[in-house]
Write a protein that holds these residues in place. Structure first.
Motif, PDB file in Angstrom:
ATOM      1  N   UNK A  34     100.141  12.815  50.854  1.00 19.53           N
ATOM      2  CA  UNK A  34      99.183  12.459  51.894  1.00 19.53           C
ATOM      3  C   UNK A  34      98.488  13.701  52.453  1.00 19.53           C
ATOM      4  N   UNK A  35      97.247  13.575  52.865  1.00 14.59           N
ATOM      5  CA  UNK A  35      96.539  14.645  53.532  1.00 14.59           C
ATOM      6  C   UNK A  35      95.312  15.156  52.800  1.00 14.59           C
ATOM      7  N   UNK A  36      95.154  14.793  51.544  1.00 14.91           N
ATOM      8  CA  UNK A  36      93.992  15.256  50.768  1.00 14.91           C
ATOM      9  C   UNK A  36      92.801  14.316  50.928  1.00 14.91           C
ATOM     10  N   UNK A  37      93.046  13.099  51.397  1.00 15.50           N
ATOM     11  CA  UNK A  37      92.021  12.065  51.423  1.00 15.50           C
ATOM     12  C   UNK A  37      90.894  12.376  52.403  1.00 15.50           C
ATOM     13  N   UNK A  38      89.703  12.010  52.010  1.00 15.61           N
ATOM     14  CA  UNK A  38      88.543  12.117  52.892  1.00 15.61           C
ATOM     15  C   UNK A  38      88.366  10.813  53.647  1.00 15.61           C
ATOM     16  N   UNK A  39      89.308  10.510  54.510  1.00 18.30           N
ATOM     17  CA  UNK A  39      89.263   9.254  55.261  1.00 18.30           C
ATOM     18  C   UNK A  39      87.936   9.129  56.007  1.00 18.30           C
ATOM     19  N   UNK A  40      87.288   7.988  55.824  1.00 17.21           N
ATOM     20  CA  UNK A  40      86.033   7.725  56.505  1.00 17.21           C
ATOM     21  C   UNK A  40      84.809   8.353  55.862  1.00 17.21           C
ATOM     22  N   UNK A  41      84.998   9.134  54.818  1.00 15.73           N
ATOM     23  CA  UNK A  41      83.883   9.823  54.169  1.00 15.73           C
ATOM     24  C   UNK A  41      83.272   9.014  53.030  1.00 15.73           C
ATOM     25  N   UNK A  42      83.882   7.881  52.703  1.00 18.92           N
ATOM     26  CA  UNK A  42      83.396   7.045  51.613  1.00 18.92           C
ATOM     27  C   UNK A  42      82.548   5.888  52.106  1.00 18.92           C
ATOM     28  N   UNK A  43      82.358   4.929  51.232  1.00 17.83           N
ATOM     29  CA  UNK A  43      81.553   3.752  51.519  1.00 17.83           C
ATOM     30  C   UNK A  43      82.179   2.942  52.654  1.00 17.83           C
ATOM     31  N   UNK A  44      81.372   2.580  53.623  1.00 12.76           N
ATOM     32  CA  UNK A  44      81.811   1.751  54.748  1.00 12.76           C
ATOM     33  C   UNK A  44      83.052   2.304  55.445  1.00 12.76           C
ATOM     34  N   UNK A  45      83.131   3.618  55.561  1.00 11.16           N
ATOM     35  CA  UNK A  45      84.245   4.244  56.262  1.00 11.16           C
ATOM     36  C   UNK A  45      85.547   4.295  55.488  1.00 11.16           C
ATOM     37  N   UNK A  46      85.491   4.068  54.188  1.00 13.38           N
ATOM     38  CA  UNK A  46      86.693   4.101  53.356  1.00 13.38           C
ATOM     39  C   UNK A  46      86.928   5.525  52.844  1.00 13.38           C
ATOM     40  N   UNK A  47      87.815   5.657  51.868  1.00 11.68           N
ATOM     41  CA  UNK A  47      88.054   6.950  51.228  1.00 11.68           C
ATOM     42  C   UNK A  47      87.517   6.974  49.798  1.00 11.68           C
ATOM     43  N   UNK A  48      86.717   5.983  49.419  1.00 10.47           N
ATOM     44  CA  UNK A  48      86.136   5.923  48.072  1.00 10.47           C
ATOM     45  C   UNK A  48      84.609   5.945  48.150  1.00 10.47           C
ATOM     46  N   UNK A  49      83.990   6.694  47.226  1.00 14.25           N
ATOM     47  CA  UNK A  49      82.529   6.730  47.186  1.00 14.25           C
ATOM     48  C   UNK A  49      81.991   5.477  46.497  1.00 14.25           C
ATOM     49  N   UNK A  50      80.698   5.381  46.335  1.00 14.17           N
ATOM     50  CA  UNK A  50      80.057   4.184  45.785  1.00 14.17           C
ATOM     51  C   UNK A  50      80.474   3.888  44.348  1.00 14.17           C
ATOM     52  N   UNK A  51      80.921   4.902  43.609  1.00 13.68           N
ATOM     53  CA  UNK A  51      81.389   4.700  42.232  1.00 13.68           C
ATOM     54  C   UNK A  51      82.895   4.423  42.171  1.00 13.68           C
ATOM     55  N   UNK A  52      83.547   4.402  43.327  1.00 17.42           N
ATOM     56  CA  UNK A  52      84.978   4.144  43.384  1.00 17.42           C
ATOM     57  C   UNK A  52      85.841   5.382  43.316  1.00 17.42           C
ATOM     58  N   UNK A  53      85.220   6.555  43.241  1.00 16.12           N
ATOM     59  CA  UNK A  53      86.000   7.791  43.187  1.00 16.12           C
ATOM     60  C   UNK A  53      86.585   8.110  44.558  1.00 16.12           C
ATOM     61  N   UNK A  54      87.844   8.531  44.612  1.00 17.06           N
ATOM     62  CA  UNK A  54      88.404   8.926  45.900  1.00 17.06           C
ATOM     63  C   UNK A  54      87.710  10.187  46.418  1.00 17.06           C
ATOM     64  N   UNK A  55      87.415  10.196  47.704  1.00 13.45           N
ATOM     65  CA  UNK A  55      86.766  11.338  48.338  1.00 13.45           C
ATOM     66  C   UNK A  55      87.861  12.297  48.805  1.00 13.45           C
TER      67      UNK A  55
END
Length: 160
Positions: A34-55
Protein backbone atom coordinates in the motif's frame (compact mmCIF):
# COMPACT_ATOMS: atom_id res chain seq x y z
CA UNK A 1 12.33 0.87 -0.91
CA UNK A 2 15.89 0.85 -2.22
CA UNK A 3 17.19 0.73 1.37
CA UNK A 4 14.95 -2.29 2.04
CA UNK A 5 16.23 -3.99 -1.10
CA UNK A 6 19.82 -3.25 -0.06
CA UNK A 7 19.14 -4.69 3.41
CA UNK A 8 17.89 -7.96 1.88
CA UNK A 9 21.07 -8.45 -0.14
CA UNK A 10 23.61 -7.11 2.39
CA UNK A 11 25.99 -9.89 3.41
CA UNK A 12 26.09 -9.14 7.11
CA UNK A 13 24.83 -12.34 8.72
CA UNK A 14 26.92 -15.30 9.78
CA UNK A 15 25.45 -18.76 9.28
CA UNK A 16 27.63 -21.82 9.84
CA UNK A 17 30.74 -19.68 9.55
CA UNK A 18 29.68 -18.14 6.22
CA UNK A 19 28.78 -14.49 5.70
CA UNK A 20 25.42 -14.40 3.94
CA UNK A 21 22.53 -12.09 3.15
CA UNK A 22 18.87 -12.58 3.94
CA UNK A 23 18.39 -13.23 0.21
CA UNK A 24 21.00 -16.01 0.36
CA UNK A 25 18.93 -17.85 2.96
CA UNK A 26 15.62 -17.52 1.13
CA UNK A 27 14.30 -14.01 1.72
CA UNK A 28 14.78 -13.14 -1.95
CA UNK A 29 11.75 -11.02 -2.79
CA UNK A 30 10.65 -7.46 -2.08
CA UNK A 31 7.07 -6.29 -2.36
CA UNK A 32 5.68 -2.81 -2.81
CA UNK A 33 2.53 -2.77 -0.70
CA UNK A 34 0.00 0.00 0.00
CA UNK A 35 1.07 3.61 -0.57
CA UNK A 36 2.03 3.72 -4.25
CA UNK A 37 -1.50 4.38 -5.50
CA UNK A 38 -2.53 7.70 -6.97
CA UNK A 39 -5.81 7.78 -5.07
CA UNK A 40 -8.20 10.25 -6.67
CA UNK A 41 -5.90 10.89 -9.64
CA UNK A 42 -7.80 8.59 -12.00
CA UNK A 43 -11.17 8.64 -13.69
CA UNK A 44 -13.99 9.88 -11.45
CA UNK A 45 -11.69 10.09 -8.43
CA UNK A 46 -10.49 6.49 -8.70
CA UNK A 47 -6.93 5.17 -8.94
CA UNK A 48 -7.26 4.04 -12.59
CA UNK A 49 -6.88 6.17 -15.71
CA UNK A 50 -9.27 6.04 -18.68
CA UNK A 51 -7.46 3.00 -20.14
CA UNK A 52 -7.69 1.14 -16.82
CA UNK A 53 -4.04 1.58 -15.89
CA UNK A 54 -3.38 2.13 -12.19
CA UNK A 55 -2.17 5.66 -11.46
CA UNK A 56 1.08 5.77 -9.49
CA UNK A 57 1.59 8.68 -7.10
CA UNK A 58 4.63 10.95 -7.06
CA UNK A 59 6.20 9.08 -4.12
CA UNK A 60 7.24 6.49 -6.74
CA UNK A 61 8.56 8.62 -9.63
CA UNK A 62 10.22 5.66 -11.40
CA UNK A 63 8.43 2.41 -10.59
CA UNK A 64 10.08 0.57 -13.51
CA UNK A 65 13.48 1.77 -12.28
CA UNK A 66 12.69 0.51 -8.77
CA UNK A 67 11.73 -2.93 -10.12
CA UNK A 68 14.93 -2.99 -12.18
CA UNK A 69 16.93 -2.00 -9.08
CA UNK A 70 15.54 -5.03 -7.23
CA UNK A 71 16.15 -7.33 -10.19
CA UNK A 72 19.72 -6.06 -10.55
CA UNK A 73 20.27 -7.08 -6.92
CA UNK A 74 18.95 -10.58 -7.70
CA UNK A 75 15.54 -10.21 -6.07
CA UNK A 76 12.04 -10.98 -7.28
CA UNK A 77 9.76 -7.96 -7.11
CA UNK A 78 6.10 -7.91 -6.14
CA UNK A 79 3.32 -5.33 -6.37
CA UNK A 80 0.12 -4.85 -4.38
CA UNK A 81 -2.76 -4.11 -6.70
CA UNK A 82 -6.53 -3.83 -6.11
CA UNK A 83 -5.86 -2.54 -2.61
CA UNK A 84 -7.93 -0.83 0.01
CA UNK A 85 -6.41 2.65 0.21
CA UNK A 86 -8.34 4.32 -2.59
CA UNK A 87 -11.71 2.80 -1.85
CA UNK A 88 -12.69 1.80 -5.38
CA UNK A 89 -16.00 -0.02 -5.11
CA UNK A 90 -16.88 -1.01 -8.68
CA UNK A 91 -15.17 -3.77 -10.66
CA UNK A 92 -14.38 -2.63 -14.20
CA UNK A 93 -12.98 -4.92 -16.92
CA UNK A 94 -10.62 -2.19 -18.16
CA UNK A 95 -9.14 -1.96 -14.66
CA UNK A 96 -8.38 -5.69 -14.55
CA UNK A 97 -6.73 -5.36 -17.95
CA UNK A 98 -4.86 -2.22 -16.92
CA UNK A 99 -3.65 -3.77 -13.66
CA UNK A 100 -2.16 -6.73 -15.52
CA UNK A 101 -0.84 -4.55 -18.34
CA UNK A 102 1.06 -2.41 -15.80
CA UNK A 103 2.20 -5.46 -13.81
CA UNK A 104 3.72 -6.84 -17.00
CA UNK A 105 5.05 -3.56 -18.41
CA UNK A 106 6.84 -2.74 -15.16
CA UNK A 107 8.33 -6.28 -15.10
CA UNK A 108 7.06 -7.32 -11.69
CA UNK A 109 7.33 -11.02 -10.78
CA UNK A 110 4.37 -11.26 -8.46
CA UNK A 111 1.25 -9.53 -7.26
CA UNK A 112 -0.78 -9.39 -4.07
CA UNK A 113 -4.52 -9.19 -4.70
CA UNK A 114 -6.72 -8.17 -1.80
CA UNK A 115 -10.29 -8.94 -0.83
CA UNK A 116 -11.13 -5.29 -0.20
CA UNK A 117 -10.37 -4.01 -3.69
CA UNK A 118 -13.08 -3.76 -6.31
CA UNK A 119 -11.38 -6.15 -8.76
CA UNK A 120 -11.66 -9.51 -6.96
CA UNK A 121 -12.19 -11.98 -9.81
CA UNK A 122 -9.14 -14.22 -9.43
CA UNK A 123 -10.08 -16.32 -12.46
CA UNK A 124 -10.07 -13.25 -14.70
CA UNK A 125 -6.82 -11.94 -13.20
CA UNK A 126 -5.14 -15.33 -13.71
CA UNK A 127 -6.35 -15.57 -17.32
CA UNK A 128 -5.06 -12.08 -18.10
CA UNK A 129 -1.71 -12.86 -16.45
CA UNK A 130 -1.41 -16.15 -18.34
CA UNK A 131 -2.05 -14.28 -21.59
CA UNK A 132 1.13 -12.23 -21.04
CA UNK A 133 3.24 -15.40 -21.36
CA UNK A 134 4.96 -14.73 -18.03
CA UNK A 135 4.37 -16.74 -14.87
CA UNK A 136 3.46 -14.59 -11.87
CA UNK A 137 3.33 -15.41 -8.19
CA UNK A 138 -0.15 -14.49 -6.98
CA UNK A 139 -0.58 -13.71 -3.29
CA UNK A 140 -4.29 -14.13 -2.75
CA UNK A 141 -5.26 -12.11 0.31
CA UNK A 142 -8.95 -13.01 0.36
CA UNK A 143 -9.27 -13.31 4.14
CA UNK A 144 -11.01 -16.71 3.86
CA UNK A 145 -14.32 -15.21 2.76
CA UNK A 146 -15.06 -17.54 -0.13
CA UNK A 147 -18.26 -18.08 -2.07
CA UNK A 148 -19.09 -20.00 -5.23
CA UNK A 149 -18.50 -16.94 -7.45
CA UNK A 150 -15.23 -15.59 -8.81
CA UNK A 151 -15.99 -12.23 -7.21
CA UNK A 152 -15.34 -13.60 -3.72
CA UNK A 153 -11.62 -13.21 -4.52
CA UNK A 154 -11.07 -16.91 -4.00
CA UNK A 155 -9.68 -18.97 -6.88
CA UNK A 156 -12.09 -21.31 -8.61
CA UNK A 157 -11.18 -24.80 -9.79
CA UNK A 158 -10.20 -23.51 -13.25
CA UNK A 159 -8.41 -20.27 -12.22
CA UNK A 160 -5.05 -21.33 -13.57
Amino acid sequence: MEASIDALVAKNWTVDGQTVSLADVGYAAAGIDEGWEGCGKGVNGTQHDAQGNPVINQKFPDMAGLVKYGHDKGLKMGWYENGCACGERKAVLENYEGDVRQLHALDFDGVKLDGCGAQRNMTLYAALMNATGKAYLIENCHWGKCSAGDDSSCPTADWW
